[in-house]
Enzyme design. Structure first.
Site, PDB file in Angstrom:
ATOM      1  N   ILE A  20     -11.875   0.486  -0.491  1.00  0.00           N
ATOM      2  CA  ILE A  20     -11.011   0.263  -1.643  1.00  0.00           C
ATOM      3  C   ILE A  20     -11.697   0.852  -2.889  1.00  0.00           C
ATOM      4  CG2 ILE A  20      -9.928  -1.795  -0.682  1.00  0.00           C
ATOM      5  CD1 ILE A  20     -11.636  -3.369  -2.826  1.00  0.00           C
TER       6      ILE A  20
ATOM      7  N   HIS B 249      -9.172   4.078  -0.949  1.00  0.00           N
ATOM      8  CA  HIS B 249      -7.840   3.475  -0.850  1.00  0.00           C
ATOM      9  C   HIS B 249      -7.585   2.570  -2.059  1.00  0.00           C
ATOM     10  CE1 HIS B 249      -4.222   1.873   0.740  1.00  0.00           C
ATOM     11  NE2 HIS B 249      -4.701   0.900   1.478  1.00  0.00           N
TER      12      HIS B 249
ATOM     13  N   CYS C 189       0.828  -1.215   0.000  1.00  0.00           N
ATOM     14  CA  CYS C 189       0.000   0.000   0.000  1.00  0.00           C
ATOM     15  C   CYS C 189       0.857   1.257   0.000  1.00  0.00           C
ATOM     16  CB  CYS C 189      -0.932   0.022   1.205  1.00  0.00           C
ATOM     17  SG  CYS C 189      -1.476  -1.595   1.724  1.00  0.00           S
TER      18      CYS C 189
ATOM     19  N   SER D 194     -11.044   1.490   5.592  1.00  0.00           N
ATOM     20  CA  SER D 194     -11.022   2.325   4.397  1.00  0.00           C
ATOM     21  C   SER D 194     -11.791   1.643   3.280  1.00  0.00           C
ATOM     22  CB  SER D 194      -9.580   2.557   3.965  1.00  0.00           C
ATOM     23  OG  SER D 194      -8.897   1.326   3.857  1.00  0.00           O
TER      24      SER D 194
ATOM     25  N   LYS E 286     -10.104   6.432   4.398  1.00  0.00           N
ATOM     26  CA  LYS E 286     -11.433   6.016   4.844  1.00  0.00           C
ATOM     27  C   LYS E 286     -12.510   6.419   3.849  1.00  0.00           C
ATOM     28  CE  LYS E 286     -14.699   4.469   7.393  1.00  0.00           C
ATOM     29  NZ  LYS E 286     -15.416   4.167   6.143  1.00  0.00           N
TER      30      LYS E 286
END
Ligand SMILES: [Zn+2]
Lengths: 383, 139
Positions: free
Chosen positions: A209, A331, A83, A207, A327
């Protein structure tokens, strides 16, 4: 070393872009950044991405994207650090330009996640953890963060609800960001009642995606003599820790965050009190607290206090996730670090409509790979 | 001493025999899981196998409702959550494992610090058979 300036930014919305491939998304962000920089070409392209090989069965995407955006022939590589791939690519680009080897570069992050079956995406994300010693024991990326949060609540005596301000702040800030994944107001009651994912982490700690791409154009600052304002990179740090959470001597301390932040502060000649905003990596609410502590904004175990006392809001002591964070902006894993950089630039330019930090001059971004095994910290300044 | 000795395969094989083995550096008196062929403290390669204690306590745990693929294939998921955690062995070494003997509808029935005992199980069939280490909460 030469000082490096950011002269162009571009981003796609973070969303479920079913109609757009990784290449289309990447192209959109690059074209936007080149056009914003008012330059048709660059010498190099560095792309942060984590999952193209696993989910799209496509590697070698540096050359692939360079050709697509009309930059056939230039130097181009993919940089991978789970990430933290976005910020890792950014650091590669900054070092290349600072060294004098490269005179201009596009640095970007791009990720395509939502075309795949959610189980495949979960499995792909778990490759950021230790495959043989964590993942086969049923620990996903989420449950590793859950272990950390459980231990944190146990050691420092916080309640789960004390983390609500982190998620609420991100959701509120995302309402003003047209590129955010979620435009859904959040309150404490909704936070507490959200479905459990891996206890104590529920859906509103986690979060969202998504697919997306974000890019910047960087050049040596000396090329911009006479222009104002110049946004430059004044600090860059990177550090690592064990992949496996159970191997860490202090599992509640992001040692790679501390190391990379200290490195960036030293380079920049600034400290936590000098920062106007902090785009941190709130993949899970617990990570927001740990990031604030390791970066020098709170004592050990006291991160949640900054949320409860409103210090993380726009206008607070250290505004965080000002465009929605992981969040709520979303993400898109390997692209996230570059969204953070683009957002800090927006703040320093005074273009953060709706969530502008008044008079923002210095901003920081911190991008976390896995559950803390790779962490990069960057500090940008407008002068 | 060949370095292949401390492979993932060898570790698995010993789990299959009901033994939790770590590699040990006599010079540093340090044990490593996963087993390492070289000591990261002194760079010595004179490692030896050492059997680890099978008792420990919970350092952290979570009840997982949204399961990764391998656990879904093993029958877990939204309707059948399971518990995984980090166990600290008697000698201080930590490792991740599935935790059994937990009422997953009431995770508060166990605590950080609860005692656990290793159990050696195998999953999968024929060539895919694999030894697993799980820990059971002792009441
Ligand atoms: Zn040694």
């Amino acid at each position: 070393m030469r000082k490096v300036a950011i002269i162009g930014i571009g981003q796609t919305p973070v969303a479920e872009h079913w109609e757009k491939s990784l290449l289309l998304l990447a192209g959109e962000a690059v074209f936007a950044a080149l056009s914003d920089a008012n330059t048709p070409t660059v010498d190099a392209l560095y792309v942060g991405n984590m999952l193209s090989g696993l989910l799209e069965r496509q590697e070698h995407i540096g050359a692939w994207i360079a050709d697509w955006v009309g930059l056939r022939g230039i130097e181009a590589f993919k940089v991978e650090a789970a990430c933290a791939s976005g910020a890792a690519a950014f650091r590669m680009g900054v070092m290349a330009v600072a060294s004098g080897e490269i005179n201009s570069a596009v640095v970007m992050g791009a990720e395509k996640m939502t075309d795949s079956h959610p189980d495949d995406t979960t499995a792909a994300l778990a490759t950021a953890a230790d495959a043989d010693y964590e993942v086969i024991h049923g620990l996903s990326f989420i449950s590793l963060n859950a272990l950390i949060m459980r231990r944190y609540l146990h050691e420092y005596g916080w309640q789960h609800a004390d983390f609500a301000p982190f998620s609420i702040n991100s959701h509120t800030n995302a309402l003003s960001n047209p590129n955010a994944r979620l435009h859904i107001p959040l309150n404490k009651e909704k936070y507490i009642k959200a479905p459990m994912v891996s206890d104590p982490i529920n859906l509103m700690d986690s979060s969202a995606i998504g697919d997306g791409a974000a890019a910047v154009v960087i050049v040596p600052a000396e090329m911009l003599r006479g222009q104002q304002p110049i946004i430059s990179v004044i600090g860059s740090g990177a550090a690592t820790d064990t992949l496996a959470v159970h191997d860490r001597r202090e599992p509640l301390w992001l040692s790679a965050a501390e190391k990379s932040a200290k490195q960036a502060y030293r380079q920049a000649g600034v400290g936590p009190k000098d920062l106007d905003l902090f785009e941190l990596h709130d993949a899970f609410s617990i990570m927001a607290a740990l990031s604030l502590e390791a970066s020098g904004f709170a004592e050990r175990g006291q991160g949640p206090r900054l949320g409860l006392e409103g210090e993380i809001l726009i206008g607070g002591r250290i505004p965080i996730t000002t465009r929605g964070g992981l969040k709520a902006r979303g993400h898109p894993v390997g692209a996230t670090g570059m969204y953070q950089i683009v957002e800090v630039v927006q703040q320093l330019r005074g273009q953060a409509d709706g969530t502008q930090v008044a008079g923002a001059k210095i901003g920081m971004a911190q991008n976390i790979g896995g559950s803390g095994a790779t962490i990069l910290t960057h500090i940008l300044e407008s002068s | 001493m060949s370095t292949e000795k401390f492979s993932q395969t060898a570790y698995q094989q010993q789990l299959g025999e009901g033994k939790l083995m770590a590699s040990h550096c006599p010079a540093c008196d340090a044990s490593y899981l996963p087993p390492r062929p070289m000591c990261p403290q002194c760079f010595g390669a004179q490692m030896e196998w050492r059997e680890m204690p099978t008792r420990g306590k919970l350092a952290a745990f979570t009840v997982v409702h949204i399961a990764p693929t391998a656990m879904i294939e093993a029958g877990y998921g939204r309707d059948n959550p399971y518990c995984s955690g980090i166990v600290e062995l008697k000698n201080g070494l930590k490792l991740s494992a599935q935790i059994t003997g937990v009422d997953v509808s009431q995770p508060e029935s166990i605590k950080i610090g609860s005692s656990v005992q290793a159990e050696f199980v195998s999953r999968g069939e024929n060539d895919d058979m694999r030894a697993f280490l799980i820990f059971k909460v002792i009441v």
